[in-house]
Design a protein around this motif. Structure first.
Motif, PDB file in Angstrom:
ATOM      1  N   ALA A   1    -137.899  12.149  61.992  1.00  0.00           N
ATOM      2  CA  ALA A   1    -137.209  11.568  60.835  1.00  0.00           C
ATOM      3  C   ALA A   1    -136.854  12.651  59.817  1.00  0.00           C
ATOM      4  N   TYR A   2    -137.750  13.614  59.639  1.00  0.00           N
ATOM      5  CA  TYR A   2    -137.491  14.710  58.702  1.00  0.00           C
ATOM      6  C   TYR A   2    -136.289  15.541  59.170  1.00  0.00           C
ATOM      7  N   ILE A   3    -136.302  15.945  60.446  1.00  0.00           N
ATOM      8  CA  ILE A   3    -135.210  16.772  60.964  1.00  0.00           C
ATOM      9  C   ILE A   3    -133.893  16.010  60.934  1.00  0.00           C
ATOM     10  N   GLN A   4    -133.919  14.741  61.375  1.00  0.00           N
ATOM     11  CA  GLN A   4    -132.694  13.942  61.419  1.00  0.00           C
ATOM     12  C   GLN A   4    -132.092  13.775  60.034  1.00  0.00           C
ATOM     13  N   SER A   5    -132.905  13.451  59.046  1.00  0.00           N
ATOM     14  CA  SER A   5    -132.389  13.231  57.691  1.00  0.00           C
ATOM     15  C   SER A   5    -131.874  14.528  57.065  1.00  0.00           C
ATOM     16  N   ARG A   6    -132.621  15.626  57.241  1.00  0.00           N
ATOM     17  CA  ARG A   6    -132.220  16.893  56.640  1.00  0.00           C
ATOM     18  C   ARG A   6    -130.960  17.462  57.303  1.00  0.00           C
ATOM     19  N   ILE A   7    -130.897  17.389  58.626  1.00  0.00           N
ATOM     20  CA  ILE A   7    -129.712  17.894  59.320  1.00  0.00           C
ATOM     21  C   ILE A   7    -128.490  17.063  58.951  1.00  0.00           C
ATOM     22  N   SER A   8    -128.652  15.752  58.906  1.00  0.00           N
ATOM     23  CA  SER A   8    -127.533  14.874  58.542  1.00  0.00           C
ATOM     24  C   SER A   8    -127.049  15.188  57.136  1.00  0.00           C
ATOM     25  N   ASN A   9    -127.986  15.360  56.196  1.00  0.00           N
ATOM     26  CA  ASN A   9    -127.600  15.714  54.819  1.00  0.00           C
ATOM     27  C   ASN A   9    -126.874  17.056  54.779  1.00  0.00           C
ATOM     28  N   LEU A  10    -127.405  18.030  55.508  1.00  0.00           N
ATOM     29  CA  LEU A  10    -126.807  19.362  55.521  1.00  0.00           C
ATOM     30  C   LEU A  10    -125.379  19.321  56.056  1.00  0.00           C
ATOM     31  N   VAL A  11    -125.182  18.628  57.171  1.00  0.00           N
ATOM     32  CA  VAL A  11    -123.861  18.568  57.793  1.00  0.00           C
ATOM     33  C   VAL A  11    -122.861  17.884  56.859  1.00  0.00           C
ATOM     34  N   TRP A  12    -123.218  16.723  56.332  1.00  0.00           N
ATOM     35  CA  TRP A  12    -122.284  15.994  55.474  1.00  0.00           C
ATOM     36  C   TRP A  12    -122.028  16.729  54.153  1.00  0.00           C
ATOM     37  N   ASN A  13    -123.079  17.295  53.571  1.00  0.00           N
ATOM     38  CA  ASN A  13    -122.932  17.953  52.269  1.00  0.00           C
ATOM     39  C   ASN A  13    -122.143  19.256  52.342  1.00  0.00           C
ATOM     40  N   SER A  14    -121.967  19.779  53.540  1.00  0.00           N
ATOM     41  CA  SER A  14    -121.177  21.003  53.699  1.00  0.00           C
ATOM     42  C   SER A  14    -119.809  20.721  54.318  1.00  0.00           C
ATOM     43  N   THR A  15    -119.454  19.436  54.416  1.00  0.00           N
ATOM     44  CA  THR A  15    -118.187  19.040  55.027  1.00  0.00           C
ATOM     45  C   THR A  15    -117.171  18.639  53.958  1.00  0.00           C
ATOM     46  N   THR A  16    -115.926  19.051  54.164  1.00  0.00           N
ATOM     47  CA  THR A  16    -114.850  18.672  53.259  1.00  0.00           C
ATOM     48  C   THR A  16    -113.644  18.177  54.060  1.00  0.00           C
ATOM     49  N   LEU A  17    -112.827  17.371  53.395  1.00  0.00           N
ATOM     50  CA  LEU A  17    -111.564  16.892  53.959  1.00  0.00           C
ATOM     51  C   LEU A  17    -110.520  17.018  52.857  1.00  0.00           C
ATOM     52  N   GLY A  18    -109.695  18.054  52.959  1.00  0.00           N
ATOM     53  CA  GLY A  18    -108.760  18.312  51.867  1.00  0.00           C
ATOM     54  C   GLY A  18    -109.540  18.619  50.596  1.00  0.00           C
ATOM     55  N   ASN A  19    -109.281  17.853  49.526  1.00  0.00           N
ATOM     56  CA  ASN A  19    -110.018  18.061  48.274  1.00  0.00           C
ATOM     57  C   ASN A  19    -111.199  17.103  48.148  1.00  0.00           C
ATOM     58  N   LEU A  20    -111.516  16.409  49.230  1.00  0.00           N
ATOM     59  CA  LEU A  20    -112.655  15.492  49.241  1.00  0.00           C
ATOM     60  C   LEU A  20    -113.871  16.183  49.854  1.00  0.00           C
ATOM     61  N   SER A  21    -115.031  15.950  49.272  1.00  0.00           N
ATOM     62  CA  SER A  21    -116.282  16.409  49.866  1.00  0.00           C
ATOM     63  C   SER A  21    -117.211  15.208  50.011  1.00  0.00           C
ATOM     64  N   PHE A  22    -118.334  15.429  50.657  1.00  0.00           N
ATOM     65  CA  PHE A  22    -119.251  14.334  50.950  1.00  0.00           C
ATOM     66  C   PHE A  22    -120.624  14.638  50.360  1.00  0.00           C
ATOM     67  N   HIS A  23    -121.325  13.591  49.980  1.00  0.00           N
ATOM     68  CA  HIS A  23    -122.676  13.740  49.433  1.00  0.00           C
ATOM     69  C   HIS A  23    -123.605  12.771  50.153  1.00  0.00           C
ATOM     70  N   SER A  24    -124.461  13.313  51.000  1.00  0.00           N
ATOM     71  CA  SER A  24    -125.439  12.510  51.737  1.00  0.00           C
ATOM     72  C   SER A  24    -126.830  12.811  51.206  1.00  0.00           C
ATOM     73  N   HIS A  25    -127.633  11.773  50.979  1.00  0.00           N
ATOM     74  CA  HIS A  25    -128.986  11.975  50.455  1.00  0.00           C
ATOM     75  C   HIS A  25    -129.985  11.051  51.163  1.00  0.00           C
ATOM     76  N   LEU A  26    -130.024  11.173  52.501  1.00  0.00           N
ATOM     77  CA  LEU A  26    -131.030  10.461  53.276  1.00  0.00           C
ATOM     78  C   LEU A  26    -132.414  11.011  52.953  1.00  0.00           C
ATOM     79  N   ARG A  27    -133.433  10.143  53.043  1.00  0.00           N
ATOM     80  CA  ARG A  27    -134.804  10.573  52.805  1.00  0.00           C
ATOM     81  C   ARG A  27    -135.638  10.355  54.060  1.00  0.00           C
TER      82      ARG A  27
END
Length: 354
Positions: free
Chosen positions: A253-279
């Motif tokens: 659960a720790y790895i899944q949540s942290r990796i998911s947050n990392l991937v989404w938080n470093s992803t952009t689409l044009g001028n849009l970015s993403f903010h994931s905060h799974l725990r």
């Protein structure tokens, strides 16, 4: 995030009762038709989850043809049955089939991603995927092979490369996604998980050493003649495996949540970015409670487990920036056969990100 930057939440409005009706009909019709209806079931299931996942009050949509999926499943099933029965013809044939699947991995990844992307849309605009075969071979064949030779040390780098490949080759219309997470970010997550595992293991070893007599296990084995002693020993063993299961699930659960947050938080689409905060603790609770729900209901409450997980993941994801989707443009994409996607599903190949 800059002060005053607009955040748009992702919402999931699906309800367990509604999805149960779809799920149970899909299950019964798939059984009655000997699996033929499963292609239509897949489309109905995906449509429900897509259309109930909203941004700015507008849901996604899924457009795949059940017939295309059925054709792909037939081809995948024939290949799978050939693999199963090949062992009765020659002991070497299963190995040959395994190498064929390994060789086809880049093609399976690309066809799966392309099929799913081109059949997904938001506000009428389709997604797309245009991954390179050579790079897919490197990240999905070459790097996994190196796990053996690096004693697993390459795993964080492999996960980074695979995530980047899947993200950056996706497009919304003509606009490409981008991911800027670095390998060190993935190593940090896996390193913390390893330290956490070692710390728990060390603490458990100390606790056992301090509380259990050195001759306890030997005496317990010698006293196995009595039913009560045997039962007590069984309880201890069961408790040990339960605790071990909880540790592994917690680390997962720790790895899944942290990796998911990392991937989404470093992803952009044009001028849009993403903010994931799974725990991690929330994910662990969902894993455990969903498992109990499914077991105690003999599988009948599986739809509730799916809806709970989807609702939580959506509630923890936001878009940052102005969500002016009218500026995105697209073009007509050729239809893609479902064979690769269904073969990946048939052989349980997990091709996901975030």
């Amino acid at each position: 995030m800059l002060k005053g930057t607009k955040e748009t939440p992702v919402e999931f409005t699906g309800k367990a009762g509604e999805y149960f009706g779809i799920w149970i009909v899909n299950l019964l019709l798939s059984i009655i038709t000997l699996g033929i209806y499963s292609a239509w079931a897949k489309v109905r299931r995906k449509k429900y989850f897509y259309q109930n996942t909203l941004i700015d009050g507008v849901g996604f949509d899924y457009h795949a043809s059940p017939i295309a999926i059925l054709k792909g499943r037939i081809i995948a099933f024939v290949f799978f049955m050939a693999y199963i029965f090949s062992q009765h013809i020659s002991p070497f044939l299963p190995t040959v089939f395994a190498f064929i699947i390994l060789f086809l991995m880049p093609w399976l990844v690309i066809r799966t991603m392309t099929f799913n992307a081109r059949n997904s849309s938001y506000r009428g605009l389709r997604f797309d995927f245009n991954g390179d075969m050579r790079e897919a071979a490197i990240v999905f064949i070459g790097l996994p092979i190196l796990i053996i030779f690096t004693l697993g040390l390459i795993v964080p780098y492999m996960v980074m490369r695979q995530s980047r490949y899947l993200i950056q080759n996706h497009k919304f219309g003509l606009t490409a996604f981008s991911m800027d997470a670095q390998a060190k970010d993935f190593y940090l997550i896996y390193g913390k998980a390893l330290l956490l595992l070692l710390g728990i293991g060390a603490a458990l070893s100390v606790a056992v050493t301090l509380t259990v007599d050195q001759n306890f296990l030997l005496n317990a084995v010698n006293d196995m003649r009595t039913v009560e002693t045997f039962a007590n020993f069984g309880i201890i063993i069961a408790a040990f495996f339960l605790f071990y299961f909880l540790i592994i699930l917690g680390i997962g659960a720790y790895i899944q949540s942290r990796i998911s947050n990392l991937v989404w938080n470093s992803t952009t689409l044009g001028n849009l970015s993403f903010h994931s905060h799974l725990r991690a603790r929330d994910m662990l609770w969902l894993y455990l409670s969903n498992l109990l729900i499914i077991i105690c209901s003999f599988g009948l409450l599986t739809p509730l487990a799916h809806v709970r997980m989807m609702r939580y993941r959506a509630s923890r994801l936001n878009l940052t920036g102005e969500t002016d989707f009218d500026r995105f443009i697209g073009d007509k994409k050729a239809d893609v056969k479902a064979t690769g996607a269904e073969m990946a599903e048939m052989f349980d190949l997990d091709i996901t990100f975030g």
